[in-house]
Design a protein around this motif. Structure first.
Motif, PDB file in Angstrom:
ATOM      1  N   HIS A   6       0.834  -1.206   0.000  1.00 22.63           N
ATOM      2  CA  HIS A   6       0.000   0.000   0.000  1.00 22.63           C
ATOM      3  C   HIS A   6       0.873   1.262   0.000  1.00 22.63           C
ATOM      4  O   HIS A   6       0.414   2.341   0.384  1.00 22.63           O
ATOM      5  CB  HIS A   6      -0.928   0.002   1.217  1.00 22.63           C
ATOM      6  CG  HIS A   6      -2.015  -1.028   1.146  1.00 22.63           C
ATOM      7  ND1 HIS A   6      -1.822  -2.360   1.479  1.00 22.63           N
ATOM      8  CD2 HIS A   6      -3.322  -0.927   0.746  1.00 22.63           C
ATOM      9  CE1 HIS A   6      -2.946  -3.026   1.320  1.00 22.63           C
ATOM     10  NE2 HIS A   6      -3.877  -2.178   0.874  1.00 22.63           N
ATOM     11  N   HIS A   7       2.143   1.082  -0.393  1.00 21.94           N
ATOM     12  CA  HIS A   7       3.091   2.200  -0.542  1.00 21.94           C
ATOM     13  C   HIS A   7       3.353   2.925   0.779  1.00 21.94           C
ATOM     14  O   HIS A   7       3.536   4.143   0.806  1.00 21.94           O
ATOM     15  CB  HIS A   7       2.596   3.196  -1.605  1.00 21.94           C
ATOM     16  CG  HIS A   7       2.212   2.544  -2.892  1.00 21.94           C
ATOM     17  ND1 HIS A   7       3.130   1.968  -3.742  1.00 21.94           N
ATOM     18  CD2 HIS A   7       0.989   2.344  -3.463  1.00 21.94           C
ATOM     19  CE1 HIS A   7       2.503   1.452  -4.792  1.00 21.94           C
ATOM     20  NE2 HIS A   7       1.196   1.667  -4.646  1.00 21.94           N
ATOM     21  N   VAL A   8       3.348   2.158   1.862  1.00 19.95           N
ATOM     22  CA  VAL A   8       3.666   2.703   3.181  1.00 19.95           C
ATOM     23  C   VAL A   8       4.999   2.100   3.621  1.00 19.95           C
ATOM     24  O   VAL A   8       5.097   0.894   3.866  1.00 19.95           O
ATOM     25  CB  VAL A   8       2.571   2.374   4.218  1.00 19.95           C
ATOM     26  CG1 VAL A   8       2.969   2.895   5.596  1.00 19.95           C
ATOM     27  CG2 VAL A   8       1.237   2.965   3.788  1.00 19.95           C
ATOM     28  N   LYS A   9       6.024   2.947   3.701  1.00 13.29           N
ATOM     29  CA  LYS A   9       7.356   2.471   4.051  1.00 13.29           C
ATOM     30  C   LYS A   9       7.551   2.434   5.569  1.00 13.29           C
ATOM     31  O   LYS A   9       7.058   3.298   6.292  1.00 13.29           O
ATOM     32  CB  LYS A   9       8.420   3.349   3.397  1.00 13.29           C
ATOM     33  CG  LYS A   9       8.440   3.250   1.874  1.00 13.29           C
ATOM     34  CD  LYS A   9       9.569   4.068   1.282  1.00 13.29           C
ATOM     35  CE  LYS A   9       9.609   3.923  -0.238  1.00 13.29           C
ATOM     36  NZ  LYS A   9      10.720   4.702  -0.834  1.00 13.29           N
ATOM     37  N   VAL A  10       8.298   1.418   6.005  1.00 14.13           N
ATOM     38  CA  VAL A  10       8.518   1.194   7.435  1.00 14.13           C
ATOM     39  C   VAL A  10      10.013   1.240   7.737  1.00 14.13           C
ATOM     40  O   VAL A  10      10.823   0.662   7.009  1.00 14.13           O
ATOM     41  CB  VAL A  10       7.950  -0.183   7.857  1.00 14.13           C
ATOM     42  CG1 VAL A  10       8.292  -0.470   9.307  1.00 14.13           C
ATOM     43  CG2 VAL A  10       6.451  -0.219   7.635  1.00 14.13           C
ATOM     44  N   ALA A  11      10.380   1.925   8.832  1.00 12.31           N
ATOM     45  CA  ALA A  11      11.782   1.990   9.231  1.00 12.31           C
ATOM     46  C   ALA A  11      12.189   0.738  10.002  1.00 12.31           C
ATOM     47  O   ALA A  11      13.270   0.189   9.781  1.00 12.31           O
ATOM     48  CB  ALA A  11      12.022   3.234  10.097  1.00 12.31           C
ATOM     49  N   ASP A  12      11.306   0.268  10.871  1.00  5.67           N
ATOM     50  CA  ASP A  12      11.633  -0.901  11.688  1.00  5.67           C
ATOM     51  C   ASP A  12      10.362  -1.461  12.303  1.00  5.67           C
ATOM     52  O   ASP A  12       9.361  -0.760  12.453  1.00  5.67           O
ATOM     53  CB  ASP A  12      12.617  -0.511  12.802  1.00  5.67           C
ATOM     54  CG  ASP A  12      13.177  -1.721  13.544  1.00  5.67           C
ATOM     55  OD1 ASP A  12      13.167  -2.822  12.956  1.00  5.67           O
ATOM     56  OD2 ASP A  12      13.607  -1.565  14.706  1.00  5.67           O
ATOM     57  N   ILE A  13      10.407  -2.759  12.654  1.00  5.78           N
ATOM     58  CA  ILE A  13       9.301  -3.412  13.362  1.00  5.78           C
ATOM     59  C   ILE A  13       9.897  -4.240  14.493  1.00  5.78           C
ATOM     60  O   ILE A  13      10.780  -5.069  14.264  1.00  5.78           O
ATOM     61  CB  ILE A  13       8.473  -4.331  12.435  1.00  5.78           C
ATOM     62  CG1 ILE A  13       7.883  -3.530  11.263  1.00  5.78           C
ATOM     63  CG2 ILE A  13       7.342  -5.005  13.227  1.00  5.78           C
ATOM     64  CD1 ILE A  13       7.124  -4.385  10.261  1.00  5.78           C
ATOM     65  N   GLN A  14       9.421  -4.005  15.717  1.00  5.69           N
ATOM     66  CA  GLN A  14       9.904  -4.735  16.886  1.00  5.69           C
ATOM     67  C   GLN A  14       8.741  -5.468  17.537  1.00  5.69           C
ATOM     68  O   GLN A  14       7.599  -4.995  17.511  1.00  5.69           O
ATOM     69  CB  GLN A  14      10.550  -3.774  17.892  1.00  5.69           C
ATOM     70  CG  GLN A  14      11.760  -3.039  17.346  1.00  5.69           C
ATOM     71  CD  GLN A  14      12.296  -1.994  18.312  1.00  5.69           C
ATOM     72  OE1 GLN A  14      11.790  -1.836  19.424  1.00  5.69           O
ATOM     73  NE2 GLN A  14      13.323  -1.277  17.896  1.00  5.69           N
ATOM     74  N   ALA A  15       9.032  -6.634  18.134  1.00  3.66           N
ATOM     75  CA  ALA A  15       7.989  -7.459  18.744  1.00  3.66           C
ATOM     76  C   ALA A  15       8.197  -7.595  20.243  1.00  3.66           C
ATOM     77  O   ALA A  15       9.322  -7.813  20.703  1.00  3.66           O
ATOM     78  CB  ALA A  15       7.972  -8.841  18.102  1.00  3.66           C
ATOM     79  N   ILE A  16       7.107  -7.428  20.993  1.00  2.00           N
ATOM     80  CA  ILE A  16       7.108  -7.657  22.441  1.00  2.00           C
ATOM     81  C   ILE A  16       6.056  -8.730  22.705  1.00  2.00           C
ATOM     82  O   ILE A  16       4.865  -8.510  22.511  1.00  2.00           O
ATOM     83  CB  ILE A  16       6.770  -6.375  23.220  1.00  2.00           C
ATOM     84  CG1 ILE A  16       7.785  -5.271  22.900  1.00  2.00           C
ATOM     85  CG2 ILE A  16       6.743  -6.652  24.721  1.00  2.00           C
ATOM     86  CD1 ILE A  16       7.441  -3.929  23.511  1.00  2.00           C
ATOM     87  N   THR A  17       6.502  -9.903  23.149  1.00  2.00           N
ATOM     88  CA  THR A  17       5.576 -11.024  23.311  1.00  2.00           C
ATOM     89  C   THR A  17       4.965 -11.060  24.697  1.00  2.00           C
ATOM     90  O   THR A  17       5.646 -10.847  25.702  1.00  2.00           O
ATOM     91  CB  THR A  17       6.292 -12.367  23.056  1.00  2.00           C
ATOM     92  OG1 THR A  17       7.397 -12.484  23.954  1.00  2.00           O
ATOM     93  CG2 THR A  17       6.794 -12.444  21.633  1.00  2.00           C
ATOM     94  N   GLY A  18       3.659 -11.299  24.749  1.00  2.00           N
ATOM     95  CA  GLY A  18       2.933 -11.447  26.000  1.00  2.00           C
ATOM     96  C   GLY A  18       2.319 -12.835  26.071  1.00  2.00           C
ATOM     97  O   GLY A  18       2.506 -13.653  25.168  1.00  2.00           O
ATOM     98  N   PRO A  19       1.574 -13.140  27.138  1.00  2.00           N
ATOM     99  CA  PRO A  19       0.990 -14.474  27.299  1.00  2.00           C
ATOM    100  C   PRO A  19      -0.061 -14.829  26.252  1.00  2.00           C
ATOM    101  O   PRO A  19      -0.190 -15.987  25.873  1.00  2.00           O
ATOM    102  CB  PRO A  19       0.389 -14.443  28.706  1.00  2.00           C
ATOM    103  CG  PRO A  19       0.259 -12.999  29.046  1.00  2.00           C
ATOM    104  CD  PRO A  19       1.332 -12.283  28.301  1.00  2.00           C
ATOM    105  N   THR A  20      -0.822 -13.828  25.778  1.00  2.00           N
ATOM    106  CA  THR A  20      -1.881 -14.128  24.803  1.00  2.00           C
ATOM    107  C   THR A  20      -1.737 -13.367  23.491  1.00  2.00           C
ATOM    108  O   THR A  20      -2.263 -13.802  22.473  1.00  2.00           O
ATOM    109  CB  THR A  20      -3.275 -13.819  25.397  1.00  2.00           C
ATOM    110  OG1 THR A  20      -3.332 -12.436  25.755  1.00  2.00           O
ATOM    111  CG2 THR A  20      -3.544 -14.676  26.616  1.00  2.00           C
ATOM    112  N   VAL A  21      -1.083 -12.212  23.524  1.00  2.00           N
ATOM    113  CA  VAL A  21      -0.883 -11.432  22.301  1.00  2.00           C
ATOM    114  C   VAL A  21       0.558 -10.959  22.209  1.00  2.00           C
ATOM    115  O   VAL A  21       1.274 -10.888  23.220  1.00  2.00           O
ATOM    116  CB  VAL A  21      -1.824 -10.194  22.224  1.00  2.00           C
ATOM    117  CG1 VAL A  21      -3.276 -10.597  22.231  1.00  2.00           C
ATOM    118  CG2 VAL A  21      -1.520  -9.221  23.347  1.00  2.00           C
TER     119      VAL A  21
END
Length: 204
Positions: free
Chosen positions: A27-42
């Motif tokens: 959709h022509h949306v550029k991203v600099a970075d993606i980070q993940a924080i994991t929880g018990p359900t999400v």
């Protein structure tokens, strides 16, 4: 009971990050970075927009991302430096009540009526003061945890307060939620003068 911890695999995280990035770029949306924080359900995926990209452009595409991930409904909200996407984990972990009531956050709480309600995405124990929330509505569809939530509230109070400090009036017309608390009648339950049972089940 020990915590039934099921860690989200690195493969699942990497795959989701790749799908999120690809969907946004489609959709022509550029991203600099993606980070993940994991929880018990999400798992919270923090999407950092590239320079010049509006956060609304990312937030407005959360439904497309949800479809791409085949994750059902995901929640999107703006953080201080990114857009947070809360994606349900394929395998959920249990949060035992013992881990809540023995936590430092609960045992050292100065709240008048502290309630240990669960764990946040980043693993912190969530405690709130019931005295500051005198009107509390617990709602949700079947198997969403309403009974678990109510029992967490009652259990928190029982663990924190002595019978000389607190009495509970229980009204349970459906005779489903509170019957298990009958054994504590002499200690914690406030009984009406004309009633045989402490837990009120008469609708009238």
């Amino acid at each position: 009971r020990a915590a039934d911890v099921k860690k989200v695999s690195q493969e699942e995280i990497k795959n989701n990050i790749s799908i999120i990035r690809e969907t946004l770029e489609d959709h022509h949306v550029k991203v600099a970075d993606i980070q993940a924080i994991t929880g018990p359900t999400v798992t919270l995926y923090k999407v950092f927009p590239a320079k010049g990209v509006k956060v609304s452009a990312i937030k407005n595409l959360h439904e497309d991302i949800s479809v791409a991930l085949c994750a059902g409904t995901i929640r999107a909200h703006v953080l201080t430096d990114s857009v947070g996407l809360e994606v349900p984990n394929k395998t959920r972990s249990l949060v035992p009540i013992r881990s809540l009531v023995t936590s430092k956050e609960f045992t050292e709480s100065i709240a008048e009526l502290p309630i240990a309600i669960g764990s946040t995405i980043d693993g912190k124990i969530k405690v709130f003061d019931l005295a500051k929330a005198p009107h509390l509505l617990v709602a949700g569809s079947t198997n969403q945890g309403k009974s678990v939530g109510l029992n967490a509230i009652v259990t928190s109070l029982l663990y924190k307060k002595h019978p000389s400090e607190m009495k509970i009036v229980m009204v349970d017309p459906k005779k489903v939620e509170f019957s298990i608390y009958a054994p504590i009648e002499k200690h914690f339950l406030a009984k009406l003068e004309d009633e045989e049972e402490a837990i009120i089940t008469d609708v009238q």
